[in-house]
Enzyme design. Structure first.
Site, PDB file in Angstrom:
ATOM      1  N   CYS A 166       0.873  -1.678   0.147  1.00 36.60           N
ATOM      2  CA  CYS A 166      -0.220  -0.068   0.007  1.00 36.60           C
ATOM      3  C   CYS A 166       0.720   1.049   0.091  1.00 36.60           C
ATOM      4  O   CYS A 166       0.672   2.715  -0.451  1.00 36.60           O
ATOM      5  CB  CYS A 166      -0.635   0.153   0.942  1.00 36.60           C
ATOM      6  SG  CYS A 166      -1.704  -1.642   1.083  1.00 36.60           S
TER       7      CYS A 166
ATOM      8  N   HIS B 164      -2.596   8.183   5.089  1.00 33.51           N
ATOM      9  CA  HIS B 164      -2.329   7.170   4.497  1.00 33.51           C
ATOM     10  C   HIS B 164      -4.077   6.790   4.822  1.00 33.51           C
ATOM     11  O   HIS B 164      -5.039   5.914   4.118  1.00 33.51           O
ATOM     12  CB  HIS B 164      -1.747   6.233   5.607  1.00 33.51           C
ATOM     13  CG  HIS B 164      -1.888   5.144   4.488  1.00 33.51           C
ATOM     14  ND1 HIS B 164      -1.987   4.237   2.742  1.00 33.51           N
ATOM     15  CD2 HIS B 164      -1.356   3.927   5.160  1.00 33.51           C
ATOM     16  CE1 HIS B 164      -1.594   3.308   2.966  1.00 33.51           C
ATOM     17  NE2 HIS B 164      -1.649   2.823   4.376  1.00 33.51           N
TER      18      HIS B 164
ATOM     19  N   GLU C  95      -0.440   6.159  12.663  1.00 34.75           N
ATOM     20  CA  GLU C  95      -0.301   7.074  11.756  1.00 34.75           C
ATOM     21  C   GLU C  95      -0.547   8.659  13.000  1.00 34.75           C
ATOM     22  O   GLU C  95       0.524   9.620  12.395  1.00 34.75           O
ATOM     23  CB  GLU C  95      -0.911   7.155  11.083  1.00 34.75           C
ATOM     24  CG  GLU C  95      -0.764   7.830   9.868  1.00 34.75           C
ATOM     25  CD  GLU C  95      -0.876   8.578   8.392  1.00 34.75           C
ATOM     26  OE1 GLU C  95      -2.427   8.039   8.220  1.00 34.75           O
ATOM     27  OE2 GLU C  95      -1.066   8.936   7.740  1.00 34.75           O
TER      28      GLU C  95
ATOM     29  N   LYS D 128      -9.962   8.394   1.884  1.00 37.88           N
ATOM     30  CA  LYS D 128     -10.199   6.835   1.696  1.00 37.88           C
ATOM     31  C   LYS D 128     -11.137   6.966   2.155  1.00 37.88           C
ATOM     32  O   LYS D 128     -12.229   5.623   1.783  1.00 37.88           O
ATOM     33  CB  LYS D 128      -8.392   6.172   2.108  1.00 37.88           C
ATOM     34  CG  LYS D 128      -7.486   5.925   1.888  1.00 37.88           C
ATOM     35  CD  LYS D 128      -6.841   4.767   2.354  1.00 37.88           C
ATOM     36  CE  LYS D 128      -5.359   4.619   1.938  1.00 37.88           C
ATOM     37  NZ  LYS D 128      -4.517   5.746   1.857  1.00 37.88           N
TER      38      LYS D 128
ATOM     39  N   HIS E  88      -9.886   1.607   0.020  1.00 37.96           N
ATOM     40  CA  HIS E  88      -7.756   1.506  -0.061  1.00 37.96           C
ATOM     41  C   HIS E  88      -7.911   0.536  -1.596  1.00 37.96           C
ATOM     42  O   HIS E  88      -7.636  -0.237  -1.556  1.00 37.96           O
ATOM     43  CB  HIS E  88      -8.037   0.931   1.076  1.00 37.96           C
ATOM     44  CG  HIS E  88      -6.065   0.683   1.472  1.00 37.96           C
ATOM     45  ND1 HIS E  88      -5.375   1.430   0.099  1.00 37.96           N
ATOM     46  CD2 HIS E  88      -5.546   0.183   1.874  1.00 37.96           C
ATOM     47  CE1 HIS E  88      -4.597   1.127   0.593  1.00 37.96           C
ATOM     48  NE2 HIS E  88      -4.273   0.760   1.621  1.00 37.96           N
TER      49      HIS E  88
ATOM     50  N   PHE F 117       1.567  -3.238   4.191  1.00 34.56           N
ATOM     51  CA  PHE F 117       2.767  -4.440   4.316  1.00 34.56           C
ATOM     52  C   PHE F 117       3.749  -4.610   4.725  1.00 34.56           C
ATOM     53  O   PHE F 117       3.909  -4.431   3.102  1.00 34.56           O
ATOM     54  CB  PHE F 117       1.285  -5.918   4.158  1.00 34.56           C
ATOM     55  CG  PHE F 117      -0.124  -5.432   4.733  1.00 34.56           C
ATOM     56  CD1 PHE F 117      -0.493  -4.947   6.091  1.00 34.56           C
ATOM     57  CD2 PHE F 117      -1.652  -5.908   4.385  1.00 34.56           C
ATOM     58  CE1 PHE F 117      -2.114  -5.008   6.253  1.00 34.56           C
ATOM     59  CE2 PHE F 117      -2.593  -6.405   4.964  1.00 34.56           C
ATOM     60  CZ  PHE F 117      -2.322  -5.419   5.544  1.00 34.56           C
TER      61      PHE F 117
END
Lengths: 78, 400
Positions: free
Chosen positions: B157, B292, B303, B322, B327, B386
């Site tokens: 991502c 993010h 975050e 998002k 996503h 990830f």
């Protein structure tokens, strides 16, 4: 060349090569006229094997350049 | 943006500007539809790109020979190049850096079924070029006829953000005058969705609520975006419209866990600090953070902690698109970079859809309820993937 068999052959070519039906004629050359490269032909042969329930060896494809030649190869196996 | 350090000190690169953008997102195809989508509510149901017609960019035969993620890549890159106007770089000095999380998953999955049902002799001769994750970048370069570096970044991502950063640095370093940077993903297959579901990453409620107290997972989406990144002088010489400047980028690894973020978002915080250092900006100079913000409990908390560490609280206004876009994995960073460019160009910060109930552990200024007018300033854009991959970009209005 029976109409029904050629129709079936032509339908495979139209589907795989995404060309107009009227371009799939015996004299048509796969490379020059139907814009097909070697991988396109592999996929076409796979579709024909499936449609006609036959097996085509890779070696049998050598020298096959036109629709007519390919059709003769297939129809000889029926 | 720096290129590195020699015995004489840090070496600044050439200035890199954005001169074209293109986007294929579930909230809109094309820049204007996408922007309108960002200002509206989240789309209902699955976040697929509805109405995408590959034959607008591919002949009928070619469309069957490329995976959906490559179709998105080419569409986004074409739109970005068209948007950039008369773009005729030296092809040896023009490149492509394109991201994806997984590449052609749909093709692989379909052919796996063919393999099981019909055996190995029926596997498509096009499976490899359809599934390989570099097919997107390769097809974009073939379309453009550009011979410079053409590479793919696959950092889950974070990939889209890393790709834009790497593309910018190719221009900054003088290797290229123009690079298309972007990312694409089309992994909403039965297998892909089952895999994300079973790792309990998706929202069980089916709502993306970045930074909200009720957030319970992300909404998987598909899409792509591309940016034309160009040397400032090259852009000015041809009279290009200049949207914004890429002034900094950074990349770090958590080196912690394959899916969970490092406690306190330490890797993310370091990445933000490095991006600001690359941009020669103090935290106070940042006017907005495009987060993010996936809407997962752990990611958003980490975050937020990282942002608080670098910027204090409440810090600059934060948004996560998002809430609308869901996503799009390897495409997300590029889609968000386009959103940042448009936020600067249109002097509006899009809201975080789905946000309504503040989380006491997240004391940030989350833009919500409607877009916020602002005087454009440097923007930090975050992406985390990830694997513990962190990516940050700093994009700013162009000043002389």
């Amino acid at each position: 060349m029976t109409d029904a068999t050629f129709d079936k052959f032509r339908a495979c070519a139209v589907e795989v090569l995404q060309v107009p039906q009227d371009k799939v004629v015996p004299d048509a050359r796969f490379g020059d006229d139907l814009d097909a490269d070697s991988l396109d032909l592999v996929e076409l042969v796979m579709a024909l094997e499936e449609a006609f329930d036959i097996t085509v060896e890779e070696s049998e494809l050598e020298g096959i350049e036109t629709v007519g030649q390919a059709y003769d190869l297939i129809s000889a196996k029926l | 943006m720096f290129l590195g350090t020699t015995s004489e000190g840090p070496v600044r690169g050439r200035r890199v500007v954005v001169t074209g953008v293109g986007v294929v997102a579930c909230c809109g195809i094309g820049v204007d539809a996408f922007w309108d989508g960002l200002l509206g509510p989240a789309p209902e149901g699955e976040h697929r790109v509805a109405g995408f017609d590959a034959t607008a960019w591919f002949g009928p035969k070619e469309a069957r020979r490329v995976d959906r993620y490559t179709q998105f890549s080419v569409a986004a890159a074409h739109m970005a190049r068209d948007d950039a106007g008369e773009l005729t770089p030296d092809p040896d000095r023009a490149g492509v850096i394109f991201a994806t999380g997984v590449g052609g998953l749909e093709s692989l999955e379909e052919q796996s079924v063919v393999f099981q049902q019909k055996g190995p002799n029926r596997i498509s001769p096009f499976l490899i070029p359809m599934m390989m994750p570099n097919a997107g970048a390769a097809t974009v370069s073939m379309r453009a006829g550009w011979h410079g570096p053409c590479e793919t970044i696959t950092t889950a991502c974070a990939a889209g953000t890393h790709a834009v950063g790497a593309a910018a640095r190719l221009v900054a370093g003088g290797r290229c005058d123009v690079v298309v940077g972007g990312g694409s993903e089309a992994a909403m297959t039965p297998l892909g969705i089952a895999a994300f579901t079973n790792m309990t990453a998706l929202s069980s409620e089916g709502v993306s609520r970045p930074f909200d107290a009720r957030r319970d997972g992300f909404i998987v989406a598909e899409g792509a975006a591309a940016l034309v990144l160009e040397d400032l002088d090259h852009a000015r010489r041809r009279g290009a419209r200049i949207y914004a400047e890429v002034v900094g980028a950074a990349s770090t690894a958590d080196a912690h866990h394959i899916t969970a973020p490092a406690p306190g978002g330490s890797g993310a915080a370091t990445c933000m600090e490095l991006a600001l250092a690359d941009a020669e900006l103090a935290p106070e100079a940042v006017g907005h953070i495009n987060a993010h913000g996936t809407s997962t409990p752990l990611n958003d908390l980490a975050e937020a902690q990282a942002i608080a560490k670098v910027f204090g609280t409440p810090g600059p206004p934060v948004t996560s698109i998002k809430g609308v876009t869901g996503h799009a994995l390897g495409g997300a960073g590029a889609i968000e970079a386009v959103s940042v460019v448009l936020s600067i160009d249109r002097e509006l910060i899009p809201p975080t859809a789905g946000y309504g109930e503040p989380d006491p552990e997240i004391p940030l200024d989350v833009v919500h309820g409607g877009p916020r007018s602002w005087e454009p300033a440097p923007v930090l854009s975050n992406s985390f993937g990830f694997g513990g991959h962190n990516g940050c970009l700093v994009i700013a209005p162009v000043r002389d």
